[in-house]
Design a protein around this motif. Structure first.
Motif, PDB file in Angstrom:
ATOM      1  N   ASN A   1       7.822  -8.657 -10.056  1.00  0.00           N
ATOM      2  CA  ASN A   1       8.476  -7.355  -9.971  1.00  0.00           C
ATOM      3  C   ASN A   1       8.188  -6.664  -8.640  1.00  0.00           C
ATOM      4  O   ASN A   1       7.336  -7.110  -7.859  1.00  0.00           O
ATOM      5  CB  ASN A   1       8.150  -6.477 -11.191  1.00  0.00           C
ATOM      6  CG  ASN A   1       6.723  -5.990 -11.239  1.00  0.00           C
ATOM      7  OD1 ASN A   1       6.094  -5.675 -10.242  1.00  0.00           O
ATOM      8  ND2 ASN A   1       6.189  -5.922 -12.449  1.00  0.00           N
ATOM      9  N   ALA A   2       8.901  -5.593  -8.374  1.00  0.00           N
ATOM     10  CA  ALA A   2       8.843  -4.913  -7.072  1.00  0.00           C
ATOM     11  C   ALA A   2       7.496  -4.270  -6.782  1.00  0.00           C
ATOM     12  O   ALA A   2       7.205  -3.936  -5.628  1.00  0.00           O
ATOM     13  CB  ALA A   2       9.956  -3.870  -6.989  1.00  0.00           C
ATOM     14  N   LYS A   3       6.669  -4.105  -7.790  1.00  0.00           N
ATOM     15  CA  LYS A   3       5.333  -3.528  -7.594  1.00  0.00           C
ATOM     16  C   LYS A   3       4.282  -4.609  -7.361  1.00  0.00           C
ATOM     17  O   LYS A   3       3.107  -4.315  -7.228  1.00  0.00           O
ATOM     18  CB  LYS A   3       4.940  -2.687  -8.806  1.00  0.00           C
ATOM     19  CG  LYS A   3       5.802  -1.447  -8.967  1.00  0.00           C
ATOM     20  CD  LYS A   3       5.360  -0.655 -10.167  1.00  0.00           C
ATOM     21  CE  LYS A   3       6.226   0.590 -10.314  1.00  0.00           C
ATOM     22  NZ  LYS A   3       5.822   1.375 -11.484  1.00  0.00           N
ATOM     23  N   GLY A   4       4.711  -5.855  -7.350  1.00  0.00           N
ATOM     24  CA  GLY A   4       3.783  -6.961  -7.156  1.00  0.00           C
ATOM     25  C   GLY A   4       3.193  -7.477  -8.450  1.00  0.00           C
ATOM     26  O   GLY A   4       2.252  -8.259  -8.433  1.00  0.00           O
TER      27      GLY A   4
ATOM     28  N   THR B   1      -1.401  -9.123 -10.759  1.00  0.00           N
ATOM     29  CA  THR B   1      -0.738  -8.550  -9.585  1.00  0.00           C
ATOM     30  C   THR B   1      -0.954  -9.427  -8.355  1.00  0.00           C
ATOM     31  O   THR B   1      -1.930 -10.162  -8.259  1.00  0.00           O
ATOM     32  CB  THR B   1      -1.248  -7.129  -9.288  1.00  0.00           C
ATOM     33  OG1 THR B   1      -2.664  -7.185  -9.018  1.00  0.00           O
ATOM     34  CG2 THR B   1      -0.982  -6.177 -10.440  1.00  0.00           C
ATOM     35  N   VAL B   2      -0.006  -9.305  -7.419  1.00  0.00           N
ATOM     36  CA  VAL B   2      -0.045 -10.027  -6.154  1.00  0.00           C
ATOM     37  C   VAL B   2       0.144  -9.003  -5.043  1.00  0.00           C
ATOM     38  O   VAL B   2       0.966  -8.088  -5.166  1.00  0.00           O
ATOM     39  CB  VAL B   2       1.093 -11.083  -6.094  1.00  0.00           C
ATOM     40  CG1 VAL B   2       1.171 -11.736  -4.730  1.00  0.00           C
ATOM     41  CG2 VAL B   2       0.912 -12.129  -7.192  1.00  0.00           C
ATOM     42  N   ASP B   3      -0.592  -9.142  -3.960  1.00  0.00           N
ATOM     43  CA  ASP B   3      -0.458  -8.255  -2.806  1.00  0.00           C
ATOM     44  C   ASP B   3       0.817  -8.635  -2.045  1.00  0.00           C
ATOM     45  O   ASP B   3       0.860  -9.668  -1.373  1.00  0.00           O
ATOM     46  CB  ASP B   3      -1.682  -8.394  -1.911  1.00  0.00           C
ATOM     47  CG  ASP B   3      -1.641  -7.510  -0.675  1.00  0.00           C
ATOM     48  OD1 ASP B   3      -0.588  -6.899  -0.374  1.00  0.00           O
ATOM     49  OD2 ASP B   3      -2.680  -7.435   0.009  1.00  0.00           O
TER      50      ASP B   3
ATOM     51  N   GLY C   1       3.779 -20.622  -1.517  1.00  0.00           N
ATOM     52  CA  GLY C   1       2.724 -19.661  -1.218  1.00  0.00           C
ATOM     53  C   GLY C   1       3.208 -18.245  -0.962  1.00  0.00           C
ATOM     54  O   GLY C   1       2.439 -17.395  -0.525  1.00  0.00           O
ATOM     55  N   LYS C   2       4.485 -17.985  -1.230  1.00  0.00           N
ATOM     56  CA  LYS C   2       5.055 -16.642  -1.046  1.00  0.00           C
ATOM     57  C   LYS C   2       5.707 -16.204  -2.346  1.00  0.00           C
ATOM     58  O   LYS C   2       6.035 -17.016  -3.214  1.00  0.00           O
ATOM     59  CB  LYS C   2       6.110 -16.633   0.075  1.00  0.00           C
ATOM     60  CG  LYS C   2       5.538 -16.904   1.446  1.00  0.00           C
ATOM     61  CD  LYS C   2       4.634 -15.777   1.880  1.00  0.00           C
ATOM     62  CE  LYS C   2       4.131 -15.967   3.306  1.00  0.00           C
ATOM     63  NZ  LYS C   2       3.244 -14.878   3.709  1.00  0.00           N
ATOM     64  N   VAL C   3       5.923 -14.905  -2.482  1.00  0.00           N
ATOM     65  CA  VAL C   3       6.617 -14.339  -3.640  1.00  0.00           C
ATOM     66  C   VAL C   3       7.651 -13.329  -3.158  1.00  0.00           C
ATOM     67  O   VAL C   3       7.573 -12.824  -2.040  1.00  0.00           O
ATOM     68  CB  VAL C   3       5.637 -13.638  -4.616  1.00  0.00           C
ATOM     69  CG1 VAL C   3       4.642 -14.615  -5.196  1.00  0.00           C
ATOM     70  CG2 VAL C   3       4.932 -12.459  -3.957  1.00  0.00           C
ATOM     71  N   THR C   4       8.613 -13.062  -4.012  1.00  0.00           N
ATOM     72  CA  THR C   4       9.576 -11.996  -3.754  1.00  0.00           C
ATOM     73  C   THR C   4       9.890 -11.338  -5.091  1.00  0.00           C
ATOM     74  O   THR C   4       9.422 -11.780  -6.139  1.00  0.00           O
ATOM     75  CB  THR C   4      10.835 -12.518  -3.031  1.00  0.00           C
ATOM     76  OG1 THR C   4      11.525 -11.405  -2.460  1.00  0.00           O
ATOM     77  CG2 THR C   4      11.757 -13.290  -3.956  1.00  0.00           C
ATOM     78  N   SER C   5      10.699 -10.294  -5.038  1.00  0.00           N
ATOM     79  CA  SER C   5      10.993  -9.548  -6.264  1.00  0.00           C
ATOM     80  C   SER C   5      12.361  -9.932  -6.831  1.00  0.00           C
ATOM     81  O   SER C   5      13.230 -10.441  -6.126  1.00  0.00           O
ATOM     82  CB  SER C   5      10.965  -8.048  -5.980  1.00  0.00           C
ATOM     83  OG  SER C   5      12.048  -7.686  -5.142  1.00  0.00           O
TER      84      SER C   5
END
Length: 150
Positions: free
Chosen positions: A79-82, A115-117, A27-31
């Motif tokens: 990516n770093a922008k979500g 996109t992801v917040d 349930g989490k994301v990272t770049s």
């Protein structure tokens, strides 16, 4: 070395990336860049590792590779922008669907990019949880060794 085989150095690098990605919570994301920082390599190299992540073997006579798309949660790296980076026909949609199954809200912007917040779903620890104990115990290590862990 036979064609398609990886050197020991490359194999160790892929292993570090895949193990780090396995630590991203459900349930989490990272770049890509954050994984690169955690394991000490360049962002581009993380993308290359994920691009080359094999599928699990469906042939019962063959052993699945140690790391494959069935045990490395590749969908949690964006990516770093979500944004979900487009990699081919329907690949971004598949990644969005995989994240949604984990409860991550994925939206499409005006350009149909997924996109992801990151404020809500981002995971950006200073060190990997598996290495946290190494950092905490660094007061017993020499300064050079402690610096390696931070």
């Amino acid at each position: 070395m036979a064609p398609g085989e990886r050197s020991e150095e490359v194999w160790l690098w892929y292993t570090a990336v895949y193990e780090a990605i396995q630590e991203i919570p459900h349930g989490k994301v990272t770049s890509y860049g954050h994984i690169a920082r955690l394991v000490g390599k360049r962002e581009l190299q993380v993308g290359v590792c994920l691009k080359n992540l094999p599928s699990p073997s469906t042939d019962s006579s063959k052993q699945s590779p140690t790391f494959h798309s069935g045990n490395v949660p590749w969908q949690r790296v964006i990516n770093a922008k979500g944004g979900i980076s487009p990699r081919g026909p329907s690949a971004a949609g598949q990644q969005a669907d995989a994240l949604r199954r984990e409860g991550v809200e994925v939206r499409q912007d005006a350009m149909a990019q997924y996109t992801v917040d990151l404020g809500e779903y981002g995971w950006f620890p200073d060190v990997l949880p598996s290495e946290a104990g190494l950092v905490e115990s660094s007061d017993e290590e020499g300064e050079d060794e402690a610096a390696y862990h931070t």
